[in-house]
Design a protein around this motif. Sequence first.
Motif, PDB file in Angstrom:
ATOM      1  N   ARG A 104      -8.283  -0.167  25.105  1.00 42.92           N
ATOM      2  CA  ARG A 104      -7.488  -0.757  24.095  1.00 42.92           C
ATOM      3  C   ARG A 104      -8.919  -1.223  22.819  1.00 42.92           C
ATOM      4  N   GLU A 108      -5.932  -4.649  19.286  1.00 40.81           N
ATOM      5  CA  GLU A 108      -4.972  -4.410  20.432  1.00 40.81           C
ATOM      6  C   GLU A 108      -4.881  -5.487  21.451  1.00 40.81           C
ATOM      7  N   THR A 111      -3.645  -8.519  19.687  1.00 39.64           N
ATOM      8  CA  THR A 111      -2.169  -8.767  19.434  1.00 39.64           C
ATOM      9  C   THR A 111      -1.321  -9.107  20.760  1.00 39.64           C
TER      10      THR A 111
END
Length: 210
Positions: A104, A108, A111
């Motif tokens: 990732r 990401e 998030t």
Amino acid sequence: MRAAAALLASPLDVGRDQAAREAARELSRAGYQHEPLFDRLQREISQFLGDLMSGGGTGGGGVRSIVVIAVVLAVLAVLLLWALRRFSGGRRTDSGAVFGQRERTAAEHRTEAERLAAEGGWAGAIQERLRAIARDLEERAIVTPMPGRTAMELAEVAGQALPPHAPDLRAAARLFDDVTYGGAGGTREGYLTLTALDERLRSARTGAAA
């Protein structure tokens, strides 16, 4: 010769335990020295238990044999549990350093951290926020990517590149290890501490860049 003939002529009365011991002695000769380690250990344990039981099942000797056998079995159980825990512990450390199996970006990870924090999953949010920090430092070439790097190793490498943030990086690594390996529950305060560190590091520059 006459003694041997007399011995052959006389009926043999070999008990089961005596036969087991004789078989074990035969197997321990040179022809069986290349047997697998597990098989040899199993045979020696069986011979040992057979020797204990041959002392008789009644009276003080029998009671002592039962006690010794119980102790031996308990010790073997403890050793087996220790080996299983060590094996599982080793696997956990190898597979869960800082990053998981999925690749990732820093964005990401942030998030995912925010999603977990909104759900009250503070331990997972702390893990994802530290992974965001680690990935961001790699994306900005402040630290060199290295598979399997632990949180504390990350803190040491990043702390050398960003000396003013070294203490905070080590504290963040300890928090990550506590919730990942130490069984500690994450807290909102811990997550906010890593979030603030993430924000400070995003604007930080190395000494060479400065």
